[in-house]
Design a protein around this motif. Sequence first.
Motif, PDB file in Angstrom:
ATOM      1  N   GLN A  38       0.810  -1.210   0.000  1.00 53.98           N
ATOM      2  CA  GLN A  38       0.000   0.000   0.000  1.00 53.98           C
ATOM      3  C   GLN A  38       0.853   1.275   0.000  1.00 53.98           C
ATOM      4  O   GLN A  38       0.512   2.251  -0.655  1.00 53.98           O
ATOM      5  CB  GLN A  38      -0.937   0.001   1.217  1.00 53.98           C
ATOM      6  N   ASP A  39       1.954   1.249   0.739  1.00 61.44           N
ATOM      7  CA  ASP A  39       2.750   2.473   0.890  1.00 61.44           C
ATOM      8  C   ASP A  39       3.683   2.656  -0.305  1.00 61.44           C
ATOM      9  O   ASP A  39       4.240   1.687  -0.857  1.00 61.44           O
ATOM     10  CB  ASP A  39       3.566   2.416   2.186  1.00 61.44           C
ATOM     11  N   ASN A  40       3.891   3.918  -0.679  1.00 63.69           N
ATOM     12  CA  ASN A  40       4.744   4.235  -1.821  1.00 63.69           C
ATOM     13  C   ASN A  40       6.188   3.779  -1.623  1.00 63.69           C
ATOM     14  O   ASN A  40       6.862   3.401  -2.592  1.00 63.69           O
ATOM     15  CB  ASN A  40       4.726   5.747  -2.090  1.00 63.69           C
TER      16      ASN A  40
ATOM     17  N   LYS B 184       6.417   0.077  -2.303  1.00 66.90           N
ATOM     18  CA  LYS B 184       6.240  -0.116  -3.745  1.00 66.90           C
ATOM     19  C   LYS B 184       7.529   0.221  -4.495  1.00 66.90           C
ATOM     20  O   LYS B 184       7.915  -0.473  -5.443  1.00 66.90           O
ATOM     21  CB  LYS B 184       5.090   0.755  -4.259  1.00 66.90           C
ATOM     22  N   ALA B 185       8.191   1.296  -4.071  1.00 65.17           N
ATOM     23  CA  ALA B 185       9.448   1.707  -4.704  1.00 65.17           C
ATOM     24  C   ALA B 185      10.534   0.650  -4.491  1.00 65.17           C
ATOM     25  O   ALA B 185      11.329   0.365  -5.392  1.00 65.17           O
ATOM     26  CB  ALA B 185       9.897   3.057  -4.150  1.00 65.17           C
TER      27      ALA B 185
ATOM     28  N   THR C 181      15.388  10.309  -6.076  1.00 65.32           N
ATOM     29  CA  THR C 181      13.925  10.255  -6.076  1.00 65.32           C
ATOM     30  C   THR C 181      13.374  10.356  -4.656  1.00 65.32           C
ATOM     31  O   THR C 181      13.455   9.387  -3.886  1.00 65.32           O
ATOM     32  CB  THR C 181      13.427   8.944  -6.718  1.00 65.32           C
TER      33      THR C 181
ATOM     34  N   ILE D 190      10.594  10.062  -1.896  1.00 69.07           N
ATOM     35  CA  ILE D 190       9.418   9.196  -1.817  1.00 69.07           C
ATOM     36  C   ILE D 190       8.426   9.775  -0.812  1.00 69.07           C
ATOM     37  O   ILE D 190       8.763  10.011   0.361  1.00 69.07           O
ATOM     38  CB  ILE D 190       9.805   7.769  -1.381  1.00 69.07           C
ATOM     39  N   GLN D 191       7.195   9.986  -1.259  1.00 71.11           N
ATOM     40  CA  GLN D 191       6.125  10.426  -0.366  1.00 71.11           C
ATOM     41  C   GLN D 191       5.580   9.186   0.360  1.00 71.11           C
ATOM     42  O   GLN D 191       4.987   8.308  -0.248  1.00 71.11           O
ATOM     43  CB  GLN D 191       5.012  11.102  -1.164  1.00 71.11           C
ATOM     44  N   THR D 192       5.833   9.109   1.656  1.00 73.40           N
ATOM     45  CA  THR D 192       5.492   7.911   2.410  1.00 73.40           C
ATOM     46  C   THR D 192       4.912   8.263   3.775  1.00 73.40           C
ATOM     47  O   THR D 192       5.264   9.291   4.360  1.00 73.40           O
ATOM     48  CB  THR D 192       6.742   7.013   2.600  1.00 73.40           C
TER      49      THR D 192
END
Length: 269
Positions: free
Chosen positions: A129-131, A134-135, A248, A250-252
Amino acid sequence: MHSLGKDETTLKKNPSPGQKQWPFIIGKARDASAQVTAMDQEEGSTTLDNIVTQFNTYEDFLDSQITTVDLYYLEDEGLARQLVELGYRGTGEVVKREDFEARKAAIEIARLAQRTQKTTLTSAGKDLQDNFLKALAVREEDNRSGKSVIFIRDRNSHGQEVSGYIDYAHRLKTEDFEVYFSGKKRLLPRPTDMSFYNWDSHIAVCNSTPNYQVIADNPEGLLFKYKKDRKILNVDPKAQPGDNSTRTPIQTELYIQAVIFDHVSRRKT
């Protein structure tokens, strides 16, 4: 009929001390020979592997054993190869063609099996679910060979604010990321990572990894050198990250701050 001379008769009846020792010496020599044979077999296997790895074909190996002097006198490359194969000429180990080709085939089969074997990714099949997770999942396969650096700033289990740079590939090899992708634990910097800083205790630690060399004495800030192509990664947010590198953010919701630096090596490995 041949008759023994005086000296020969004396030797037969009264053998010298050296002659009496020969059976003992021969026995010892046989024991030593058996030990050497066992050692030679083990060393021979290692030597054969080195030769097979170094040369593409058996002919290449034979050619490596032929000197310019050999070719000068023999005037025939084929004959020179035959003499090396038979063990009459050469500057190194004697290796039979069938042994070389059999070992070469076994190594190639092993390599092919390793290439075709599918690596199961830890993130596969996870409902992320979290960015940030995922990254990490997107980069997991590439980082089996070392590419990304992760910056994390957050609070540890003691409520202390910590930050640091993590060699993603190195951590993947040294621990199971199942607990992170499943959400059981959060990935946090450790004193064993590339860099670690505890903002409460003011403990600062830097460590080079198999992929990156830490350059901590740079007056403008911390730098990392990627060992495969020796390119510099600059983690200063106000500077460019460097050749073949990207930064990059990351919005988390998992951390106060998270940034991933990706490096693409142009050097063949």
